[in-house]
Design an enzyme around this catalytic site. Structure first.
Site, PDB file in Angstrom:
ATOM      1  N   GLY C  54       0.757  -1.087   0.099  1.00 49.91           N
ATOM      2  CA  GLY C  54      -0.101  -0.115   0.051  1.00 49.91           C
ATOM      3  C   GLY C  54       0.742   1.164  -0.025  1.00 49.91           C
ATOM      4  O   GLY C  54       2.005   1.110   0.453  1.00 49.91           O
ATOM      5  N   SER C  55       0.243   2.268  -0.517  1.00 46.80           N
ATOM      6  CA  SER C  55       1.101   3.543  -0.493  1.00 46.80           C
ATOM      7  C   SER C  55       0.898   4.318   1.132  1.00 46.80           C
ATOM      8  O   SER C  55       0.171   3.693   1.868  1.00 46.80           O
ATOM      9  CB  SER C  55       0.595   4.509  -1.526  1.00 46.80           C
ATOM     10  OG  SER C  55       0.882   4.224  -2.765  1.00 46.80           O
ATOM     11  N   GLY C  56       1.691   5.349   1.490  1.00 52.84           N
ATOM     12  CA  GLY C  56       1.536   6.163   2.512  1.00 52.84           C
ATOM     13  C   GLY C  56       2.699   5.624   3.419  1.00 52.84           C
ATOM     14  O   GLY C  56       2.801   6.107   4.540  1.00 52.84           O
ATOM     15  N   HIS C  57       3.509   4.910   2.927  1.00 58.59           N
ATOM     16  CA  HIS C  57       4.577   4.572   3.898  1.00 58.59           C
ATOM     17  C   HIS C  57       6.025   5.031   3.157  1.00 58.59           C
ATOM     18  O   HIS C  57       7.204   4.588   3.674  1.00 58.59           O
ATOM     19  CB  HIS C  57       5.065   2.854   3.911  1.00 58.59           C
ATOM     20  CG  HIS C  57       3.693   2.213   4.338  1.00 58.59           C
ATOM     21  ND1 HIS C  57       3.129   2.417   5.287  1.00 58.59           N
ATOM     22  CD2 HIS C  57       2.883   1.452   3.476  1.00 58.59           C
ATOM     23  CE1 HIS C  57       2.185   1.529   5.657  1.00 58.59           C
ATOM     24  NE2 HIS C  57       2.087   1.008   4.537  1.00 58.59           N
ATOM     25  N   LYS C 105       5.546  -7.687   2.672  1.00 60.13           N
ATOM     26  CA  LYS C 105       5.402  -7.583   4.187  1.00 60.13           C
ATOM     27  C   LYS C 105       4.108  -8.356   4.293  1.00 60.13           C
ATOM     28  O   LYS C 105       3.109  -8.525   3.632  1.00 60.13           O
ATOM     29  CB  LYS C 105       5.060  -6.091   4.096  1.00 60.13           C
ATOM     30  CG  LYS C 105       6.210  -5.156   4.083  1.00 60.13           C
ATOM     31  CD  LYS C 105       6.180  -3.612   4.425  1.00 60.13           C
ATOM     32  CE  LYS C 105       4.761  -2.958   3.933  1.00 60.13           C
ATOM     33  NZ  LYS C 105       4.746  -2.911   2.555  1.00 60.13           N
ATOM     34  N   ASP C 110      -1.555  -8.250   0.744  1.00 59.77           N
ATOM     35  CA  ASP C 110      -0.152  -8.300   0.011  1.00 59.77           C
ATOM     36  C   ASP C 110       0.098  -9.727  -0.300  1.00 59.77           C
ATOM     37  O   ASP C 110       0.562  -9.825  -1.418  1.00 59.77           O
ATOM     38  CB  ASP C 110       0.966  -7.543   0.959  1.00 59.77           C
ATOM     39  CG  ASP C 110       0.908  -5.882   1.370  1.00 59.77           C
ATOM     40  OD1 ASP C 110       1.345  -5.405   0.459  1.00 59.77           O
ATOM     41  OD2 ASP C 110       0.092  -5.807   2.020  1.00 59.77           O
ATOM     42  N   HIS C 216       0.066   0.291   9.767  1.00 68.15           N
ATOM     43  CA  HIS C 216      -1.039   1.251   9.244  1.00 68.15           C
ATOM     44  C   HIS C 216      -1.936   1.566  10.566  1.00 68.15           C
ATOM     45  O   HIS C 216      -2.982   1.766  10.675  1.00 68.15           O
ATOM     46  CB  HIS C 216      -1.929   0.328   8.609  1.00 68.15           C
ATOM     47  CG  HIS C 216      -1.341  -0.488   7.351  1.00 68.15           C
ATOM     48  ND1 HIS C 216      -0.527  -1.557   7.556  1.00 68.15           N
ATOM     49  CD2 HIS C 216      -1.005   0.063   6.174  1.00 68.15           C
ATOM     50  CE1 HIS C 216       0.120  -2.003   6.370  1.00 68.15           C
ATOM     51  NE2 HIS C 216      -0.129  -0.853   5.499  1.00 68.15           N
TER      52      HIS C 216
END
Ligand SMILES: Nc1ncnc2c1ncn2[C@@H]1O[C@H](COP(=O)(O)OP(=O)(O)O)[C@@H](O)[C@H]1O
Ligand SMILES: Nc1ncnc2c1ncn2[C@@H]1O[C@H](COP(=O)(O)OP(=O)(O)O)[C@@H](O)[C@H]1O
Ligand SMILES: [Mg+2]
Ligand SMILES: [Mg+2]
Ligand SMILES: [Mg+2]
Ligand SMILES: [Mg+2]
Lengths: 318, 206, 318, 206
Positions: C54-57, C105, C110, C216
């Site tokens: 996911g994005s945001g990391h 991860k 995922d 998250h």
């Protein structure tokens, strides 16, 4: 105030201990002083490069110690400029006999403390020169402009040039040349809290942003309703390009700086629009920097810096 | 009247007490038109200066004040550190080797101090800074017997007048018109400093 | 929600455009896909290395594309794992015929999406292998452990080794070797807000912290009154060293990771105490990393990762 | 009864409507024991799948459902994308070339779908996931005439029962005991899917 700290009075000391321990292969701390020094300084024949200021702007300034950058960084209390004796120690530690250039962000406190340190150095026969960075175009009067994220570009370019053997006078001229072509503007969404005070530095409504804030949350030009990222990018870019008279055919470095709690994702979204506009205007981006280069604790916001390049400067852009 | 080494020591000690007691208030003033650290800066600096005084065995006023100056310079930081530091340093030069000061000698030191602040800060009075307390206080002392005078009332009144000024120097200048209707923090700490002097003199009399 | 964004639905697309524009000298975007690829990939004879999530990391994962690291990174929606066809495109773009290693991860989404991508690749005759990182020791059952900041060390070590010519099977073994000696634990002070939802992911009282949160904001082991930084560092360190059985004489990499809005200053304060304790326990720090390596938007908090080195791993630590 | 290509299309369209209408609610359920994106994931995926259906000129159910599966796989993301995607993909295999399905044929597809979810998710029913709707619904259809049955009541009841379960798989499992007393978001979206099927069948009858 929710922070990973122990005693608010110890934050700078403990941060410096952490930095010195984490990066002992690259830098060392001057025992008893809030000064971090490049491990192999002073370098024979090289003009020393020193910067510093209040803490809370990490990675500035200690993060810029190294080859092609600073020889030493002096850390003041959080958002408070360091005292002259600290700066003087840094000067002594990096002087190889070729003199020391001081890069100072334009805040009264910083300028006065660096001035006094320079006087102390002169009294001991160490030659120094001071270049004051005034890149924050949100302030109208040029001599009052604050030093902000653009300072990092001065470190990098002058640092690279010094490695190639410039003397002090040449370095001063180069630094002035950089600062004369450098402009930044910030925009903030929420404040930071200095540990010692425990209170946020300013307040903004839930739907407000402030255009033109300084790196300690100093007031900007205007408060307004929060705008989409594209409008923000365009406003910052238009202001900076107008000020620097950047136009069709020019080459620039673009630095989108995060103020602390703004995610990298948002910085890239702002960068994207700025890059699109530059492309449309036929201004070419020589180098891009997107990240937290000069933070303001956990302030939310960003700033945009442009450096208008010429052949002299391009030589030193790595 | 004579200002003895003892009066000068008591001055510093009393000033420190005042800075500690007004630490939060000074920082609040600075929060409004600056960055909120002035009280912390002054409290840190004077505490260190007084610790120094207590350990100090120097027997002349010049050395005492010079030691205080050096401590202020290295501990206050920010804009006020170099300014207070320079003021004390310039005064100490005038008081070198003296173990007591006549009013005239004291005034000479104060004149040098004000000059020092102006040079260091590239400032004039009227710009909503500590100078707007130092300058009128100096003028007052130049014309009144310091022992019999109402020094602290003069300092207070000058401090209060900064409320209506527009800031020209330092962080407060970024606030422009908005700086009006706030008291300048450096003016307030300077008022505390001169109030401390008056009290130190009072004690001596008694 | 105060963010520099345009439409919440466009954040990933616009971020990727920004990244591709800012770093065009190092990477390129696969047209039409949320995939960034090392500019010179596929490298003849080299096993490809792909990660994502996911994005945001950010800077994970695109920030780790380059020599000695990833060949491609796949970006899902914010905090949502990417779809198999995106991953499959990344695999195709970096496969030189020597196969592709996928670093994943451990989150159900995922794992399943990378599994499907691997099946798609197999159907087209591309050999892949998958290594799932489960470094978050806050989760009790080993097979359920989440992947967190330690993943970056897998990228770096396996990436370096692949550059030296390991084949796919050897790379898998090395990656397993790394993950078997890797442990992390996080601690959070305040939540982040996913743009599409507009609401904070969790709530914590003003004096509370949560020990063991995932990247998250997944729940941790315990909520408690906020502690001084030294106590936080000690608790994280004790948990991780106990789990990895790190002891007297061992060598480790220490990574103190910022979750988003925690200033670098605080990360160094946490690092300082961890380093002191390791020193006292005669565990030597081979390499230190302090910064935002695997962020969680603007979450406030940090995590501590240890990698217990041996001679095999030291060879690949740069 | 026969499930025609039209019923199957209406199923997808109705499901999409429900996902859009319950987008926020599904994400709220997911916020409590997950990461708050389930509604957004499902809404994004079904919208794309239905856009695809509208453009689709395929005349057999297998191709229709396979196209939907591929779109779900590529648009939903997260954990639910591969799971719903695999379910539809496995079913489409059973329905290849058919332009109408007997109840028996439909059930075969559903069996394959459930098998697909279990394999992909390495999960069994009872773990507070979408399987806790799919499995009981499958069993129900295996034993009841789908046209005359109360399919949507069965799906709803199963969904509601996830409230008392402890999560074993996916993000919700990190909540352990705390996951109890929350409805599983994937179970809720599966309930919406089967409710949509019931409504699509109803319309056909009418
Ligand atoms: N150039 C100057 N000349 C005279 N006084 C100044 C000048 N700049 C700042 N000051 C004084 O210093 C005070 C602020 O001190 P302080 O808050 O400690 O430092 P900083 O502004 O660096 O945070 C102001 O209130 C003002 O009285
Ligand atoms: N391993 C699994 N097997 C079956 N269903 C699962 C599994 N993992 C997750 N789910 C289902 O997926 C739903 C969550 O989907 P979603 O929120 O879209 O993805 P993510 O958890 O990646 O954010 C859960 O409510 C659950 O029903
Ligand atoms: Mg200050
Ligand atoms: Mg101040
Ligand atoms: Mg998700
Ligand atoms: Mg979810």
């Amino acid at each position: 105030m929710k922070k990973f700290i122990n005693n608010p009075e110890d934050v700078v000391e403990e941060m410096l201990e952490g930095m010195a321990a984490a990066h002992s292969d690259e830098l060392r701390r001057l025992p008893g002083w809030n000064v971090l020094v490049r491990k192999d300084a002073p370098l024979p024949g090289k003009v020393g490069l020193v910067s510093g200021g209040g803490s809370g702007h990490e990675p500035a300034h200690a993060g810029y110690i190294g080859e092609n950058m600073l020889d030493a960084a002096v850390a003041g209390e959080v958002f408070t400029s360091p005292a002259p004796d600290q700066i003087f120690e840094a000067i002594k530690a990096v002087d190889s006999g070729s003199g020391v250039l001081l890069i100072v962000k334009n805040f009264s406190g910083d300028v006065m403390n660096f001035d006094m340190a320079a006087e102390m150095a002169a009294a001991e026969g160490i030659e120094t020169a001071q270049v004051v960075v005034k890149d924050d175009i949100a302030v109208e009067r040029k001599e009052d402009r604050r030093g902000t994220a653009g300072t990092v570009l001065v470190h990098k370019i002058v640092g690279t040039a010094l490695e190639e053997g410039l003397n002090l006078q040449e370095a001063v001229e180069l630094a002035h040349h950089v600062t004369s072509r450098l402009g930044s503007m910030g925009i903030s969404l929420s404040p930071s809290t200095v540990p010692a005070s425990g209170k946020p530095g300013f307040t903004l409504a839930d739907d407000e942003m402030e255009l033109g804030t300084g790196i300690h949350g100093e007031p900007g030009m205007e408060r307004k309703k929060i705008q989409p990222a594209d409008a923000v990018a365009e406003e910052l870019l238009d202001n900076v390009t107008a000020e620097l008279d950047v136009k069709n055919g020019d080459d620039v470095i673009v630095l989108v700086n995060g103020q602390g709690s703004t995610p990298l994702m948002e910085l890239y979204i702002v960068y994207r629009k700025a890059a699109q506009l530059l492309f449309e205007r036929n201004i070419s981006i020589h180098k891009s920097m997107v990240g937290e280069y000069m933070s303001s604790l956990e302030m939310a916001g960003c700033s945009l810096t442009l450096l208008k390049l010429d052949d002299t400067l391009k030589k030193y852009v790595t | 009247m004579e200002l003895t080494l003892n009066v000068m020591k008591r001055w510093l000690v009393t000033a420190d007490e005042k800075m500690q007691n007004h630490k939060e208030y000074l920082s609040e003033l600075d929060q409004a038109i600056g960055d909120g650290d002035h009280g912390h800066n002054m409290a840190r600096g004077f505490q260190a200066a007084v610790e120094n005084v207590k350990e100090n065995t120097e027997e002349d006023i010049g050395s005492l004040i010079k030691a205080a100056a050096m401590t202020l310079i290295s501990k206050v930081g920010g804009a006020s550190g170099p300014l207070y530091g320079t003021a004390f340093l310039k005064a100490s030069d005038e008081w070198k080797g003296k173990d007591s000061l006549s009013q005239d000698e004291f005034t000479k030191g104060l004149e040098a101090a004000v000059e020092g602040i102006k040079t260091r800060g590239k400032a004039e009075s009227g710009g909503k800074t500590m100078l707007d307390v130092w300058t009128p206080v100096l003028e007052y002392i130049q014309h009144h017997d310091i022992a019999a005078s109402d020094l602290s009332a003069k300092a207070k009144e000058s401090m209060q007048q900064t409320e209506n000024m527009k800031a020209e120097k330092g962080r407060a200048s970024y606030y422009g018109e908005e700086s009006i209707s706030h008291t300048d923090p450096g003016a307030y700490s300077s008022y505390l400093l001169f109030e401390a002097l008056a009290e130190a003199l009072d004690k001596e009399e008694a």
